[in-house]
Design an enzyme around this catalytic site. Structure first.
Site, short mmCIF file in Angstrom:
data_model
loop_
_atom_site.label_atom_id
_atom_site.label_comp_id
_atom_site.label_asym_id
_atom_site.label_seq_id
_atom_site.Cartn_x
_atom_site.Cartn_y
_atom_site.Cartn_z
N TYR A 309 0.82 -1.21 0.00
CA TYR A 309 0.00 0.00 0.00
C TYR A 309 0.86 1.26 0.00
O TYR A 309 1.85 1.34 0.73
CB TYR A 309 -0.91 0.02 1.23
CG TYR A 309 -1.80 -1.18 1.37
CD1 TYR A 309 -2.17 -1.95 0.28
CD2 TYR A 309 -2.29 -1.54 2.63
CE1 TYR A 309 -3.00 -3.04 0.42
CE2 TYR A 309 -3.13 -2.64 2.78
CZ TYR A 309 -3.47 -3.39 1.69
OH TYR A 309 -4.29 -4.48 1.83
N GLU A 386 -16.59 0.31 24.11
CA GLU A 386 -17.67 0.38 23.12
C GLU A 386 -18.42 1.71 23.14
O GLU A 386 -19.15 2.01 22.20
CB GLU A 386 -18.63 -0.80 23.32
CG GLU A 386 -17.98 -2.13 22.93
CD GLU A 386 -18.91 -3.31 23.11
OE1 GLU A 386 -19.64 -3.33 24.12
OE2 GLU A 386 -18.91 -4.21 22.24
#
Length: 442
Positions: A309, A386
C-alpha cells in the site's frame, strides 16, 4: 456494555448517536463472534445488509469480493461524500476472554474492523434519519480485504467512486479505532497519516549436505542471519535521519532435520517508508545487501519486493473540515493533532490517491486503563471501549453534514481539486498494485 460513560459535552448528533448505540454494539458483537478473513466475507456481508435494510439506500454488491456499496441520495443537488469501513478479520487466535469472543478457531477481529463496520452502519441509519438536512449524496463503502489483498482497488475498479450511475465522489473519509488513545478522542494530521507498506522475500541459495561437514557444502543459514543484520545497518546508513523508515524481518525458514544443512533459507518481512524517495532507497538497498552478502559467501539470493500500500495522504483542507466537525460533535478537547505519521499501512490510500479526503484515529482505550499501556491493534488481547462507537457514528455524520453543506471551500487543498479524477488515475499519484492474496497484514 463495557463503557466509560457519556462523552461531554453532548451535541445533538452525539446524543442521537448514543440512542443507536445498543444496536451498533449488537452488530459489532455479532460480527466479532463470526470473523472472516480476506475478500470473501459472506456472513459479514449478510449482517451489513440486514443492518441497513429498510433505509431506502441504493445497494450494490461486489462481483469480485463481498463488498457492499450503499448510496444515500438526498434528492437535492450537491456534492458526494464517501464514508468507508473495512470488514475483514485477522488469522490469529483470540485471547480476550470476552463473552462475545470469536467462535472461529484461529480467526479474530484484532484490528477493530468489526467496530468500523458497525459504526458505519449506524452512521447510515442516523444520516437517513437526518436526510432532510442533506444536499447531495453519501456513499457508504463496506470493504473486505484491507488486511491481506488491497480490497479497495477492486472496489474502485467496480465503480465505488462513481456508484449507482451517479456523479463521481468528491471526497472521502474513514476512521480507524485504537485502544492506545483516550476513549472518544480523535487524532488526525494533514499530509502523511500512514506509511507505505511493502513486502520483502529473500531466498538464499546454497548447497545442502551433512551437518557434520559444513566445509563441503554452502550453508545458507548463517548467510541469511548475516543478511538480517546487514539490512538494519543499511537502514541507519542510507536513509535520511529525519525521515523514518522501518525494515523488519519477521520470518526465517530453513531446514527439515537437525543433521541436514539445507539448500535454501528464506526470509520474509516488511519495510515502511513515508516518501517515494525513501521507498526507492530502501528497496534498492535490500536488493544490494542481500545479493552482495550472499555473493561474498559464494551463494546467490533471490530478492522479491512486491509493492504494497502507498502512503495515506490527508488533504489539508479536508483535514481542517474534519477537525472542525469533530470539535462540534464531540467537543474541542476531544480533538488532537497527531504529532507524527504511523508506520502502519492502509489501503484507504488508494481512495485518497483519486479524491481528496482524510483518515483519522478514534481512541477507545478501555475504561479504567491508562492510554498507551494496554494491548492495541493486532494483539490477541486487544479490547475497546464500546462507548467510542457512538463517537464514531457522530463523527461520520458530522463530517458528512459539514461537507455536504459546503463546509470545505473549493480551491486551496479542497475537494474541487480531485473532482472528475475519481474513476481514473490520481493526479496525486498512480495507484500501486496490491500485494495480492498472500500480502501483508498491515
Amino acid at each position: 456494555m463495557d463503557g466509560a460513560g457519556p462523552v461531554r459535552p453532548e451535541s445533538g448528533l452525539l446524543a442521537e448517536a448514543r440512542q443507536l448505540l445498543p444496536d451498533v454494539v449488537a452488530l459489532r458483537r455479532r460480527i466479532h463472534r463470526t470473523p472472516e478473513v480476506g475478500a470473501h466475507l459472506p456472513r459479514t456481508q449478510q449482517a451489513i445488509l440486514e443492518a441497513i435494510d429498510g433505509l431506502g439506500l441504493t445497494v450494490t454488491l461486489g462481483r469480485r469480493l463481498s463488498s457492499v456499496v450503499a448510496v444515500l441520495d438526498s434528492g437535492r443537488p450537491g456534492r458526494t461524500l464517501l464514508l468507508r469501513a473495512d470488514m475483514d478479520a485477522l488469522p490469529q487466535q483470540e485471547n480476550t476472554g470476552l463473552a462475545f469472543a470469536s467462535e472461529v478457531p484461529g480467526v479474530m477481529h484484532a484490528c477493530g474492523h468489526d467496530a468500523h463496520t458497525a459504526v458505519l452502519a449506524g452512521a447510515a441509519r442516523l444520516l437517513c434519519a437526518r436526510k432532510d438536512r442533506l444536499s447531495g449524496r453519501v456513499v457508504f463503502m463496506f470493504q473486505p480485504a484491507e488486511e491481506t489483498g488491497g480490497g479497495a482497488l477492486p472496489m474502485i475498479e467496480e465503480g465505488v467512486l462513481a456508484p449507482a450511475g451517479g456523479p463521481a465522489v468528491d471526497a472521502a473519509f474513514a476512521l480507524h479505532i485504537n485502544a492506545r488513545n483516550e476513549t472518544c478522542t480523535v487524532h488526525v494530521r494533514p499530509g502523511t497519516q500512514y506509511a507505505a507498506a511493502d513486502l520483502v522475500r529473500i531466498t538464499v541459495r546454497g548447497r545442502s549436505g551433512h551437518a557434520a561437514g559444513p566445509h563441503r557444502v554452502l550453508d545458507p543459514v548463517p548467510v541469511a542471519c548475516e543478511i538480517v543484520l546487514a539490512l538494519q545497518t543499511m537502514i541507519t546508513r542510507t536513509v535520511s535521519i529525519v525521515e523514518p523508515a522501518v525494515l523488519t524481518i519477521t520470518t526465517v525458514r530453513a531446514g527439515s532435520a537437525f543433521n541436514i544443512i539445507p539448500g535454501t533459507a528464506e526470509l520474509t518481512g516488511t519495510y515502511r517508508t513515508l516518501s517515494e524517495a525513501s521507498r526507492r532507497t530502501v528497496r534498492d538497498g535490500i536488493r544490494r545487501v542481500a545479493e552482495g552478502v550472499a555473493a561474498a559467501h559464494g551463494m546467490t539470493a533471490d530478492v522479491e519486493l512486491p509493492e504494497g500500500y502507498p502512503t495515506v495522504q490527508n488533504d489539508p483542507g479536508f483535514t481542517a473540515l474534519v477537525r472542525r466537525a469533530a470539535a462540534a460533535a464531540l467537543g474541542p478537547s476531544r480533538v488532537h493533532e497527531l504529532p507524527h505519521p504511523t508506520m502502519g499501512g492502509e489501503d484507504f490510500s488508494y481512495v485518497l490517491q483519486r479524491v481528496p479526503g482524510a483518515m483519522v484515529f478514534l481512541g477507545a482505550c478501555p475504561p479504567g486503563s491508562v492510554p498507551g499501556t494496554v494491548p492495541d491493534n493486532h494483539s490477541d488481547r486487544v479490547l475497546y471501549d464500546e462507548q467510542a462507537l457512538a463517537a464514531g457514528v457522530a463523527l461520520h455524520c458530522a463530517v458528512a453534514e459539514d461537507f455536504l453543506r459546503g463546509g470545505l471551500t473549493e480551491g486551496k487543498g479542497s475537494a474541487a481539486e480531485g473532482k472528475g479524477s475519481a474513476a481514473g488515475k490520481s493526479e496525486r499519484g498512480t495507484a500501486i498494485g496490491a500485494a495480492g492474496p498472500d500480502g501483508p497484514y498491515v
